[in-house]
Structures are given as structure tokens and as C-alpha cells.
Design a protein around this motif. Structure first.
Motif, PDB file in Angstrom:
ATOM      1  N   PHE A 238       0.872  -1.177   0.000  1.00 62.17           N
ATOM      2  CA  PHE A 238       0.000   0.000   0.000  1.00 62.17           C
ATOM      3  C   PHE A 238       0.910   1.227   0.000  1.00 62.17           C
ATOM      4  O   PHE A 238       1.721   1.369   0.923  1.00 62.17           O
TER       5      PHE A 238
ATOM      6  N   ALA B  83       2.749  -4.665   2.816  1.00 58.59           N
ATOM      7  CA  ALA B  83       1.920  -5.189   3.905  1.00 58.59           C
ATOM      8  C   ALA B  83       2.078  -6.700   3.986  1.00 58.59           C
ATOM      9  O   ALA B  83       2.088  -7.285   5.070  1.00 58.59           O
TER      10      ALA B  83
ATOM     11  N   PRO C 239       1.743  -9.803  15.299  1.00 51.55           N
ATOM     12  CA  PRO C 239       1.507  -8.525  15.977  1.00 51.55           C
ATOM     13  C   PRO C 239       0.623  -7.610  15.143  1.00 51.55           C
ATOM     14  O   PRO C 239       0.384  -7.885  13.957  1.00 51.55           O
ATOM     15  N   ASN C 240       0.164  -6.529  15.714  1.00 53.09           N
ATOM     16  CA  ASN C 240      -0.651  -5.552  14.988  1.00 53.09           C
ATOM     17  C   ASN C 240       0.112  -5.086  13.752  1.00 53.09           C
ATOM     18  O   ASN C 240       1.308  -4.810  13.814  1.00 53.09           O
ATOM     19  N   GLY C 241      -0.610  -5.022  12.642  1.00 52.61           N
ATOM     20  CA  GLY C 241       0.003  -4.519  11.412  1.00 52.61           C
ATOM     21  C   GLY C 241       0.895  -5.517  10.692  1.00 52.61           C
ATOM     22  O   GLY C 241       1.577  -5.166   9.729  1.00 52.61           O
ATOM     23  N   ALA C 242       0.869  -6.792  11.133  1.00 49.45           N
ATOM     24  CA  ALA C 242       1.767  -7.790  10.546  1.00 49.45           C
ATOM     25  C   ALA C 242       1.355  -8.209   9.136  1.00 49.45           C
ATOM     26  O   ALA C 242       2.169  -8.740   8.384  1.00 49.45           O
ATOM     27  N   GLY C 243       0.094  -7.999   8.781  1.00 50.43           N
ATOM     28  CA  GLY C 243      -0.373  -8.391   7.453  1.00 50.43           C
ATOM     29  C   GLY C 243      -1.412  -9.500   7.457  1.00 50.43           C
ATOM     30  O   GLY C 243      -1.752 -10.047   6.395  1.00 50.43           O
TER      31      GLY C 243
ATOM     32  N   THR D 200      -4.801  -9.443   8.211  1.00 48.32           N
ATOM     33  CA  THR D 200      -6.061  -9.102   7.556  1.00 48.32           C
ATOM     34  C   THR D 200      -5.862  -8.951   6.043  1.00 48.32           C
ATOM     35  O   THR D 200      -6.695  -9.414   5.253  1.00 48.32           O
TER      36      THR D 200
ATOM     37  N   HIS E  81      -5.702 -12.815  18.094  1.00 48.96           N
ATOM     38  CA  HIS E  81      -4.699 -12.278  19.003  1.00 48.96           C
ATOM     39  C   HIS E  81      -4.653 -13.118  20.281  1.00 48.96           C
ATOM     40  O   HIS E  81      -3.813 -12.898  21.137  1.00 48.96           O
TER      41      HIS E  81
HETATM   42  N1  ATP Z   1      -6.256  -0.318   2.695  1.00 47.56           N
HETATM   43  C1  ATP Z   1      -5.051  -0.010   3.188  1.00 47.56           C
HETATM   44  N2  ATP Z   1      -4.411   1.110   2.838  1.00 47.56           N
HETATM   45  C2  ATP Z   1      -3.184   1.417   3.321  1.00 47.56           C
HETATM   46  N3  ATP Z   1      -2.508   0.637   4.172  1.00 47.56           N
HETATM   47  C3  ATP Z   1      -3.095  -0.496   4.565  1.00 47.56           C
HETATM   48  C4  ATP Z   1      -4.389  -0.891   4.100  1.00 47.56           C
HETATM   49  N4  ATP Z   1      -4.708  -2.085   4.665  1.00 47.56           N
HETATM   50  C5  ATP Z   1      -3.668  -2.410   5.448  1.00 47.56           C
HETATM   51  N5  ATP Z   1      -2.701  -1.472   5.385  1.00 47.56           N
HETATM   52  C6  ATP Z   1      -1.406  -1.520   6.089  1.00 47.56           C
HETATM   53  O1  ATP Z   1      -0.825  -2.775   5.852  1.00 47.56           O
HETATM   54  C7  ATP Z   1      -0.180  -3.272   7.017  1.00 47.56           C
HETATM   55  C8  ATP Z   1      -0.788  -4.614   7.407  1.00 47.56           C
HETATM   56  O2  ATP Z   1      -2.116  -4.393   7.871  1.00 47.56           O
HETATM   57  P1  ATP Z   1      -3.096  -5.582   8.269  1.00 47.56           P
HETATM   58  O3  ATP Z   1      -4.419  -4.966   8.609  1.00 47.56           O
HETATM   59  O4  ATP Z   1      -3.048  -6.624   7.225  1.00 47.56           O
HETATM   60  O5  ATP Z   1      -2.382  -6.137   9.584  1.00 47.56           O
HETATM   61  P2  ATP Z   1      -2.957  -7.111  10.702  1.00 47.56           P
HETATM   62  O6  ATP Z   1      -1.869  -8.111  10.952  1.00 47.56           O
HETATM   63  O7  ATP Z   1      -4.284  -7.636  10.341  1.00 47.56           O
HETATM   64  O8  ATP Z   1      -3.052  -6.119  11.942  1.00 47.56           O
HETATM   65  P3  ATP Z   1      -4.068  -6.091  13.218  1.00 47.56           P
HETATM   66  O9  ATP Z   1      -3.640  -7.218  14.090  1.00 47.56           O
HETATM   67  O10 ATP Z   1      -3.762  -4.763  13.826  1.00 47.56           O
HETATM   68  O11 ATP Z   1      -5.451  -6.214  12.698  1.00 47.56           O
HETATM   69  C9  ATP Z   1      -0.348  -2.191   8.064  1.00 47.56           C
HETATM   70  O12 ATP Z   1       0.811  -1.396   8.053  1.00 47.56           O
HETATM   71  C10 ATP Z   1      -1.546  -1.421   7.593  1.00 47.56           C
HETATM   72  O13 ATP Z   1      -1.479  -0.075   8.031  1.00 47.56           O
END
Ligand code: ATP
Length: 257
Positions: A18, A23, A42-46, A48, A197
Motif C-alpha cells: 500500500f 503489507a 503482531p498488529n500490522g503484521a499483514g 487481515t 490475538h
Molecule cells: N487499505 C489499506 N491502505 C493502506 N494501508 C493499509 C491498508 N490495509 C492495510 N494497510 C497496512 O498494511 C499493514 C498490514 O495491515 P493488516 O491490517 O493486514 O495487519 P494485521 O496483521 O491484520 O493487523 P491487526 O492485528 O492490527 O489487525 C499495516 O501497516 C496497515 O497499516
């Protein structure tokens, strides 16, 4: 030609960025029918982003996701017919009752109403929502909404269920029902991929875990295998070690280790 049936899910070097920031940076993994796989990180790991690419909601920059051999982008119709995706905050229509909601979802899938109605009743009874069948969902608790969303995800009889944080915010009873439902789904030959989590959930529920950090899969295995690999005694310690989040006593106190 191989006679082996394809995995329920096959991820081949998936990438997604992104705004120039990665991501997901090359995730490959496979999940078999009858297997419950938990993605931890962890949060933001990718996590979702990975799940959304599997569900066909986010297009990968590179790599492929195959559902029972069907490519999610190239063969989207067949792939999507086989999967269901439950986001962490599913959209329900507050003015509808549970049977009305399931009828609506069944309609989106163009299911035969004569088959969908008994299936809806079976799911509502199974998830303990039948007694609430005349109530509008706007008054439901988070757990009741989550169970109804799960029923909606199952109404077209998918073979791969994707869930983002399915147990967050549920009380013990609702959590148990959702866990039992997921176990029954995989015992029936379906496959489940969920993010969580809650390490205790992952440890008790998942057949295998994948640990994601900074967009890559840093480790994979059964809980016992991950403990053995890291030489740790708890999954929490294994997780912290594998994701590089372990803080030493010195770091915690503000002095470099
Ligand atoms: N639509 C988007 N636009 C810009 N950046 C995005 C978008 N979706 C995700 N990101 C970024 O991609 C990275 C991974 O996000 P993702 O939501 O996949 O993490 P996650 O592991 O599910 O986190 P969490 O545990 O906090 O839900 C993060 O840095 C997030 O800010």
C-alpha cells in the motif's frame, strides 16, 4: 497427472503493498481439508491483508491464492463459491430478524429457498439463536451478532471458512459455541483459516499455526512444534521469540540489553 486432491487453500508467494509499503511480502502456505489453521502476528503484521486476498477482496500485486485448486482472481466465481469470509465486524441489517437475514444471504447466493429455509433453521438452532428468531438483530449482543454472521457465512455450505478475529469480545459461552462450531466444520471435512490475538485460542483450537511478522511467515507448525523450535515453554514466549518482540528485563527498564 496426480490424483491427489488439491489443498483447501494454497498461497503461492503472495505480495501486497500500500503506497509503496509492503503489507504482505511473500507469503506461501497450504491448508488441507479438515484442518484448522490460525494466523498469529503482531498488529500490522499483514494478517487481515492476507485473509482479504484469499477472500478475493484485495487483489495481490504478485503471487496467487488457490481455493481447492481454483485461483481466486483467475477463477473467481468457482473459488468464491467454495469460501466464506467473516470479517471482524460483520455487517448485519439491524431491522431484520435472524431468519430474514439468512434468507437475504441465501438470496445473494441464489440458493433454492426450499433448501435454504431448513438449513437456516438448522444453523439457528445449532448456534442457539432459534429462541431469538422473532427479534430484530439491532438488539443483539456482540456474541449473538457474531453467531448470526457465522450462520450467514455457512448458509451456502462453503468448504473453506475465513475468519478475522472471530472470538474477540465474546463471553465464555458464546466463545465456546463458536469454537465448537468451527471444530464441527473441520470435522466435517471443511477447512478453517482464522486470525486471532488470543494465543490460548490458537493453542487449543488450531491444528497448525502460522506466525506472521512484517508481512512474512516467520514460522509454521503445531503448537508443540513451535515450542520445540524456539525452546520455549509457552506459546506466548514462542510467539514473542519468533516475532522478535521479546523484551529483556534491561530493555523493559529502559536500558539497552
Ligand atoms: N487499505 C489499506 N491502505 C493502506 N494501508 C493499509 C491498508 N490495509 C492495510 N494497510 C497496512 O498494511 C499493514 C498490514 O495491515 P493488516 O491490517 O493486514 O495487519 P494485521 O496483521 O491484520 O493487523 P491487526 O492485528 O492490527 O489487525 C499495516 O501497516 C496497515 O497499516
Amino acid at each position: 497427472m496426480s490424483l491427489a486432491s488439491p489443498p483447501a487453500l494454497d498461497l503461492l508467494d503472495l505480495h501486497k503493498s500500500f503506497g509503496g509499503r509492503a503489507a504482505v511480502a511473500g507469503v506461501s502456505l497450504a491448508v488441507a481439508p479438515g484442518e484448522l489453521y490460525a494466523l498469529l502476528g503482531p498488529n500490522g503484521a499483514g494478517k487481515t491483508t492476507t485473509i482479504r486476498m484469499i477472500a478475493g477482496l484485495t487483489r495481490p500485486d504478485a503471487g496467487a491464492a488457490r481455493i481447492y485448486g481454483h485461483d481466486v482472481t483467475g477463477d473467481a466465481r468457482a473459488a468464491k463459491r467454495l469460501l466464506a469470509y467473516l470479517p471482524d465486524d460483520p455487517l448485519l441489517y439491524g431491522k431484520l430478524t435472524p431468519p430474514e437475514y439468512l434468507e437475504f444471504v441465501a438470496g445473494l447466493w441464489e440458493l433454492d429457498a426450499r433448501e435454504a429455509a431448513p438449513e437456516a433453521e438448522r444453523l439457528l438452532r445449532w448456534l442457539d439463536l432459534w429462541a431469538h428468531r422473532r427479534e430484530r438483530t439491532e438488539g443483539f449482543s456482540r456474541g449473538m451478532k457474531q453467531k448470526l454472521a457465522l450462520a450467514g457465512a455457512l448458509i451456502h455450505r462453503p468448504r473453506l471458512l475465513l475468519l478475522d478475529e472471530p472470538l474477540t469480545g465474546l463471553d465464555a459461552a458464546a466463545s465456546r459455541q463458536v469454537k465448537d462450531a468451527l471444530r464441527a466444520f473441520v470435522d466435517g471435512g471443511g477447512a478453517v483459516v482464522l486470525t486471532t490475538h488470543i494465543l490460548e485460542v490458537a493453542e487449543r483450537l488450531a491444528d497448525r499455526l502460522g506466525i506472521i511478522a512484517a508481512g512474512t511467515l516467520v514460522a509454521e507448525g503445531t503448537p508443540i512444534e513451535l515450542l520445540a523450535r524456539t525452546g520455549t515453554g509457552t506459546l506466548e514466549d514462542a510467539f514473542l521469540s519468533l516475532t522478535g518482540l521479546r523484551v529483556t528485563a534491561g530493555e523493559a527498564a529502559g536500558t539497552p540489553a
